[in-house]
Design a protein around this motif. Structure first.
Motif, PDB file in Angstrom:
ATOM      1  N   LEU A  45     -18.638 -13.585  -3.279  1.00  0.00           N
ATOM      2  CA  LEU A  45     -17.531 -11.898  -3.288  1.00  0.00           C
ATOM      3  C   LEU A  45     -16.865 -12.404  -1.664  1.00  0.00           C
ATOM      4  O   LEU A  45     -17.829 -12.877  -0.324  1.00  0.00           O
ATOM      5  CB  LEU A  45     -18.611 -10.566  -2.823  1.00  0.00           C
ATOM      6  N   THR A  46     -16.017 -11.671  -1.883  1.00  0.00           N
ATOM      7  CA  THR A  46     -14.934 -11.785   0.048  1.00  0.00           C
ATOM      8  C   THR A  46     -15.354 -10.712   0.410  1.00  0.00           C
ATOM      9  O   THR A  46     -15.927  -9.835  -0.120  1.00  0.00           O
ATOM     10  CB  THR A  46     -13.440 -12.641  -0.372  1.00  0.00           C
ATOM     11  N   ARG A  47     -14.918 -10.602   1.717  1.00  0.00           N
ATOM     12  CA  ARG A  47     -15.070  -9.193   2.510  1.00  0.00           C
ATOM     13  C   ARG A  47     -14.050  -8.397   2.047  1.00  0.00           C
ATOM     14  O   ARG A  47     -15.471  -7.520   1.723  1.00  0.00           O
ATOM     15  CB  ARG A  47     -14.683  -9.727   3.972  1.00  0.00           C
ATOM     16  N   PRO A  48     -13.022  -8.192   1.639  1.00  0.00           N
ATOM     17  CA  PRO A  48     -12.263  -6.971   0.935  1.00  0.00           C
ATOM     18  C   PRO A  48     -13.344  -6.440  -0.374  1.00  0.00           C
ATOM     19  O   PRO A  48     -12.946  -5.449  -0.223  1.00  0.00           O
ATOM     20  CB  PRO A  48     -10.429  -7.786   0.507  1.00  0.00           C
ATOM     21  N   GLU A  49     -13.349  -7.659  -1.043  1.00  0.00           N
ATOM     22  CA  GLU A  49     -13.844  -7.456  -2.333  1.00  0.00           C
ATOM     23  C   GLU A  49     -15.670  -6.618  -2.338  1.00  0.00           C
ATOM     24  O   GLU A  49     -15.595  -5.358  -2.521  1.00  0.00           O
ATOM     25  CB  GLU A  49     -14.431  -8.731  -3.437  1.00  0.00           C
ATOM     26  N   THR A  50     -15.982  -7.086  -0.933  1.00  0.00           N
ATOM     27  CA  THR A  50     -17.687  -6.423  -0.263  1.00  0.00           C
ATOM     28  C   THR A  50     -17.286  -5.669  -0.302  1.00  0.00           C
ATOM     29  O   THR A  50     -17.317  -4.356  -0.634  1.00  0.00           O
ATOM     30  CB  THR A  50     -17.900  -6.978   0.317  1.00  0.00           C
ATOM     31  N   ARG A  51     -16.302  -4.736   0.334  1.00  0.00           N
ATOM     32  CA  ARG A  51     -15.488  -3.117   1.131  1.00  0.00           C
ATOM     33  C   ARG A  51     -15.520  -2.685   0.042  1.00  0.00           C
ATOM     34  O   ARG A  51     -15.809  -1.788  -0.070  1.00  0.00           O
ATOM     35  CB  ARG A  51     -13.979  -3.473   2.060  1.00  0.00           C
ATOM     36  N   ARG A  52     -14.214  -2.919  -1.330  1.00  0.00           N
ATOM     37  CA  ARG A  52     -14.179  -1.793  -2.060  1.00  0.00           C
ATOM     38  C   ARG A  52     -15.529  -1.895  -2.964  1.00  0.00           C
ATOM     39  O   ARG A  52     -15.610  -0.738  -3.020  1.00  0.00           O
ATOM     40  CB  ARG A  52     -13.155  -2.442  -3.270  1.00  0.00           C
ATOM     41  N   LEU A  53     -16.274  -2.711  -3.098  1.00  0.00           N
ATOM     42  CA  LEU A  53     -17.194  -2.528  -4.146  1.00  0.00           C
ATOM     43  C   LEU A  53     -18.150  -1.514  -3.081  1.00  0.00           C
ATOM     44  O   LEU A  53     -18.692  -0.613  -3.351  1.00  0.00           O
ATOM     45  CB  LEU A  53     -18.068  -4.401  -4.277  1.00  0.00           C
ATOM     46  N   MET A  54     -18.245  -1.413  -1.598  1.00  0.00           N
ATOM     47  CA  MET A  54     -19.243  -0.849  -1.437  1.00  0.00           C
ATOM     48  C   MET A  54     -18.742   0.706  -1.586  1.00  0.00           C
ATOM     49  O   MET A  54     -19.190   1.817  -1.523  1.00  0.00           O
ATOM     50  CB  MET A  54     -19.439  -1.528   0.444  1.00  0.00           C
ATOM     51  N   ARG A  55     -17.434   1.111  -1.407  1.00  0.00           N
ATOM     52  CA  ARG A  55     -16.332   1.885  -1.403  1.00  0.00           C
ATOM     53  C   ARG A  55     -17.062   2.074  -2.719  1.00  0.00           C
ATOM     54  O   ARG A  55     -17.856   4.267  -2.425  1.00  0.00           O
ATOM     55  CB  ARG A  55     -15.017   2.208  -0.999  1.00  0.00           C
ATOM     56  N   GLY A  56     -17.479   2.386  -3.520  1.00  0.00           N
ATOM     57  CA  GLY A  56     -17.713   2.859  -4.973  1.00  0.00           C
ATOM     58  C   GLY A  56     -18.551   2.888  -5.102  1.00  0.00           C
ATOM     59  O   GLY A  56     -18.981   3.823  -5.850  1.00  0.00           O
ATOM     60  N   GLU A  57     -19.736   2.205  -4.688  1.00  0.00           N
ATOM     61  CA  GLU A  57     -21.123   2.503  -4.278  1.00  0.00           C
ATOM     62  C   GLU A  57     -21.279   3.873  -4.335  1.00  0.00           C
ATOM     63  O   GLU A  57     -22.093   4.820  -3.747  1.00  0.00           O
ATOM     64  CB  GLU A  57     -21.835   1.233  -4.044  1.00  0.00           C
ATOM     65  N   VAL A  58     -20.792   4.153  -2.848  1.00  0.00           N
ATOM     66  CA  VAL A  58     -20.480   5.419  -1.769  1.00  0.00           C
ATOM     67  C   VAL A  58     -20.459   6.613  -2.992  1.00  0.00           C
ATOM     68  O   VAL A  58     -20.589   7.865  -2.663  1.00  0.00           O
ATOM     69  CB  VAL A  58     -19.974   5.222  -0.458  1.00  0.00           C
ATOM     70  N   GLY A  59     -19.315   6.272  -3.297  1.00  0.00           N
ATOM     71  CA  GLY A  59     -18.289   7.294  -4.204  1.00  0.00           C
ATOM     72  C   GLY A  59     -19.388   7.577  -5.033  1.00  0.00           C
ATOM     73  O   GLY A  59     -19.845   9.084  -5.700  1.00  0.00           O
ATOM     74  N   LEU A  60     -20.386   6.480  -5.942  1.00  0.00           N
ATOM     75  CA  LEU A  60     -21.629   7.506  -7.415  1.00  0.00           C
ATOM     76  C   LEU A  60     -22.126   8.034  -6.049  1.00  0.00           C
ATOM     77  O   LEU A  60     -22.903   8.878  -6.685  1.00  0.00           O
ATOM     78  CB  LEU A  60     -21.747   5.574  -7.450  1.00  0.00           C
ATOM     79  N   TYR A  61     -22.568   8.123  -5.024  1.00  0.00           N
ATOM     80  CA  TYR A  61     -23.880   8.650  -4.047  1.00  0.00           C
ATOM     81  C   TYR A  61     -23.684   9.662  -4.401  1.00  0.00           C
ATOM     82  O   TYR A  61     -24.255  10.541  -4.647  1.00  0.00           O
ATOM     83  CB  TYR A  61     -24.214   7.162  -3.054  1.00  0.00           C
TER      84      TYR A  61
END
Length: 107
Positions: A45-61
């Motif tokens: 995972l690149t840095r931007p990919e990681t950022r996007r995925l973590m934002r999605g996980e926060v939204g799910l939470y």
């Protein structure tokens, strides 16, 4: 006597969101966060990919917390949360298996 009833009522109100259990979804969220962390460690995972995925996980939470807020997670809410988790899982898979990798020099 009234004091004991008041304490019992407060404790019940506080614990209701915890009783609105989604153990399967909670486990799934934890596994998805671990998949993201593993992708970072391996360089998939690149840095931007990681950022996007973590934002999605926060939204799910946040959606899970909103569903639990009234003390009951309805069938419709559970289905909506499962769909959101399905989409997040697919995104994690796609990002980890695309042709972009993080350069080996670190972040």
């Amino acid at each position: 006597m009234f004091r004991n009833l008041a304490i019992a009522a407060v404790l019940t109100a506080i614990s209701l969101p915890a009783l609105a259990g989604t153990p399967g979804l909670d486990t799934r969220e934890r596994n998805q966060r671990e998949r993201i962390a593993q992708g970072v460690r391996s360089g998939e995972l690149t840095r931007p990919e990681t950022r996007r995925l973590m934002r999605g996980e926060v939204g799910l939470y946040r959606h899970v917390r909103a569903a639990k807020s009234d003390g009951v997670v309805t069938r419709a809410e559970r289905m909506r949360l499962d769909r959101h988790a399905d989409r997040m899982s697919a995104r994690i898979y796609r990002q980890k298996h695309d042709r972009q990798d993080r350069p080996q020099g670190g972040w």
